[in-house]
Design a protein around this motif. Structure first.
Motif, PDB file in Angstrom:
ATOM      1  N   VAL A 141      26.332  27.818 -35.453  1.00  0.00           N
ATOM      2  CA  VAL A 141      25.627  26.535 -35.421  1.00  0.00           C
ATOM      3  C   VAL A 141      24.665  26.430 -36.599  1.00  0.00           C
ATOM      4  O   VAL A 141      23.900  27.359 -36.886  1.00  0.00           O
ATOM      5  N   TYR A 142      24.694  25.267 -37.259  1.00  0.00           N
ATOM      6  CA  TYR A 142      23.722  24.944 -38.305  1.00  0.00           C
ATOM      7  C   TYR A 142      23.085  23.607 -37.978  1.00  0.00           C
ATOM      8  O   TYR A 142      23.793  22.632 -37.683  1.00  0.00           O
ATOM      9  N   THR A 143      21.754  23.573 -38.017  1.00  0.00           N
ATOM     10  CA  THR A 143      21.036  22.372 -37.581  1.00  0.00           C
ATOM     11  C   THR A 143      19.873  22.042 -38.510  1.00  0.00           C
ATOM     12  O   THR A 143      19.424  22.876 -39.293  1.00  0.00           O
TER      13      THR A 143
ATOM     14  N   ARG B  51      17.775  12.317 -42.581  1.00  0.00           N
ATOM     15  CA  ARG B  51      18.858  13.219 -42.143  1.00  0.00           C
ATOM     16  C   ARG B  51      20.213  12.563 -42.416  1.00  0.00           C
ATOM     17  O   ARG B  51      21.145  13.207 -42.908  1.00  0.00           O
TER      18      ARG B  51
ATOM     19  N   SER C 181      21.558  15.013 -45.356  1.00  0.00           N
ATOM     20  CA  SER C 181      21.854  16.308 -44.720  1.00  0.00           C
ATOM     21  C   SER C 181      23.150  16.932 -45.221  1.00  0.00           C
ATOM     22  O   SER C 181      23.289  18.157 -45.242  1.00  0.00           O
TER      23      SER C 181
ATOM     24  N   GLU D 102      24.672  20.037 -36.712  1.00  0.00           N
ATOM     25  CA  GLU D 102      23.878  18.964 -36.116  1.00  0.00           C
ATOM     26  C   GLU D 102      22.707  18.637 -37.033  1.00  0.00           C
ATOM     27  O   GLU D 102      21.778  19.420 -37.163  1.00  0.00           O
TER      28      GLU D 102
ATOM     29  N   HIS E 208      21.474  15.279 -28.590  1.00  0.00           N
ATOM     30  CA  HIS E 208      22.199  16.006 -29.634  1.00  0.00           C
ATOM     31  C   HIS E 208      21.992  17.513 -29.462  1.00  0.00           C
ATOM     32  O   HIS E 208      22.944  18.296 -29.549  1.00  0.00           O
ATOM     33  N   LYS E 209      20.759  17.916 -29.211  1.00  0.00           N
ATOM     34  CA  LYS E 209      20.445  19.331 -28.998  1.00  0.00           C
ATOM     35  C   LYS E 209      21.095  19.847 -27.721  1.00  0.00           C
ATOM     36  O   LYS E 209      21.638  20.963 -27.680  1.00  0.00           O
TER      37      LYS E 209
ATOM     38  N   VAL F  30      24.849  20.548 -28.315  1.00  0.00           N
ATOM     39  CA  VAL F  30      25.053  21.720 -29.174  1.00  0.00           C
ATOM     40  C   VAL F  30      24.742  23.003 -28.404  1.00  0.00           C
ATOM     41  O   VAL F  30      25.528  23.970 -28.435  1.00  0.00           O
TER      42      VAL F  30
ATOM     43  N   TYR G 177      18.769  17.734 -34.589  1.00  0.00           N
ATOM     44  CA  TYR G 177      18.812  18.676 -33.468  1.00  0.00           C
ATOM     45  C   TYR G 177      17.657  18.406 -32.498  1.00  0.00           C
ATOM     46  O   TYR G 177      16.613  19.066 -32.525  1.00  0.00           O
TER      47      TYR G 177
END
Length: 349
Positions: A39-41, A50, A54, A16, A23-24, A27, A19
């Motif tokens: 998880v990677y944010t 972003r 990103s 994400e 969106h948060k 996730v 985040y």
């Protein structure tokens, strides 16, 4: 930020790039309920950066793992770049989730639109194995706008993109469980406050709560309206505690949207769940979710309905909502997300 599981290797990789907000929520919900996730944010700041950068960041920070089978990312991420930079991730089952799409996202001035954002989303769809939208409105507005959008290219335009991408697409509604509100320029606070100030000028008795997380600069209308509404204001500003947030919703009688942009509308449905009578534009995603009696076509219609409610609050306090809420709950949708994110290992992995 990354988080690994404590109970062995994780097979679902969730990325994400923004985040925050809904969106948060999604996730966090998937990680909590499915368990088999890493998880990677990136923090929900500077959205444009972003979207631009990103993929390169994640390509350098996500460790190589033979255990990953599925990659799930929102459409903020440039999935095409990530798959090219990390061929190991490109081999996974790639799921792209659209909370919003950039082909019809409103901007303050048309010339401000950056073609690249929408173009990147189209490229990401071409690379993805499955493309999921949070509403039919979101999906159809994206797919049917591609032809017109690509005409912005001066010559040598790509063809037949809708027919290539549409077979990959499906709708899975956003699963509601946690509070989510926002108050940015695309929600048209000017119209909202103009109606409220008109009610106050008419001498009608009402109280208002303005709740929302702010990711960008707050429009001037907020401070002006807070001062003008004076004693009519009950609550003003973001409530980080979801319990406090729901408590305020439960105290309210009516929830209003004046959005110029909405692809789903989590906060409206949460308010209805708490007993509020919804008033929404007869536009965007709202007719897909709310019955006709809760929709208005003009600010004048909204004002007239609110005037009547101010004079006869008992009408809405006795009202039973005539739409459906259950189909938008995690309880109803978890099976679809579980089957989407679990996959048989491919032979070439």
């Amino acid at each position: 930020m990354g988080s690994e599981g404590l109970n062995g290797p994780m097979s679902i990789l969730i990325i994400e790039a923004f985040y925050g907000g809904s969106h948060k929520q999604l996730v966090d919900l998937l990680q909590e309920e499915l368990g088999d996730c890493v998880v990677y944010t990136l923090p929900a700041k500077k959205w444009h950066w972003r979207a631009r950068t990103s993929a390169l960041y994640f390509s350098q920070t996500i460790p190589i793992s033979e255990h990953y089978r599925t990659l799930f990312a929102s459409s903020v991420l440039n999935l095409t770049e990530l798959a090219a930079l990390r061929p190991d991730l490109g081999k996974l089952k790639k799921i792209l989730y659209f909370h919003e799409n950039q082909l019809i996202y409103p901007v303050k001035k048309c010339q401000e639109r950056d073609f690249q954002y929408g173009y990147n989303q189209i490229l990401s769809c071409l690379v993805a194995d499955v493309v999921v939208f949070n509403s039919v409105f979101n999906m159809e507005s994206f797919l049917t706008s591609m032809g017109k959008f690509m005409k912005l290219i001066p010559d040598h335009r790509p063809k037949d993109l809708e027919s290539i991408i549409r077979p990959k697409c499906q709708v899975i509604y956003f699963p509601i469980r946690f509070p989510d509100v926002s108050r940015e320029h695309d929600k048209d606070p000017e119209s909202f406050f103009k109606v409220l100030m008109h009610l106050k000028d008419l001498g009608l008795n009402f109280h208002v709560s303005v709740l929302g997380e702010t990711f960008t600069d707050v429009p001037d209308i907020f401070s002006e309206a807070k001062k003008a509404l004076g004693s009519s204001v009950l609550h003003w500003g973001y409530l980080p505690s979801k319990d406090d947030y729901f408590q305020v919703l439960c105290m309210a009688d009516v929830v209003i949207s004046t959005a110029k942009h909405e692809f789903f509308g989590v906060a409206m449905l949460e308010a209805v769940y708490c007993g509020c009578y919804p008033l929404c534009p007869k536009d965007l995603v709202y007719p897909e979710i709310f019955p006709a009696e809760y929709l208005y076509s003009t600010p004048e219609q909204l004002s007239k309905r609110l005037q009547n409610f101010c004079k006869r609050p008992d009408i809405i306090r006795k009202h039973l909502y005539k739409g459906e809420i259950a189909p938008f709950s995690w309880a109803a949708l978890h099976g679809k997300f579980r089957s989407l994110l679990t996959t048989e290992p491919r032979e070439d992995l």
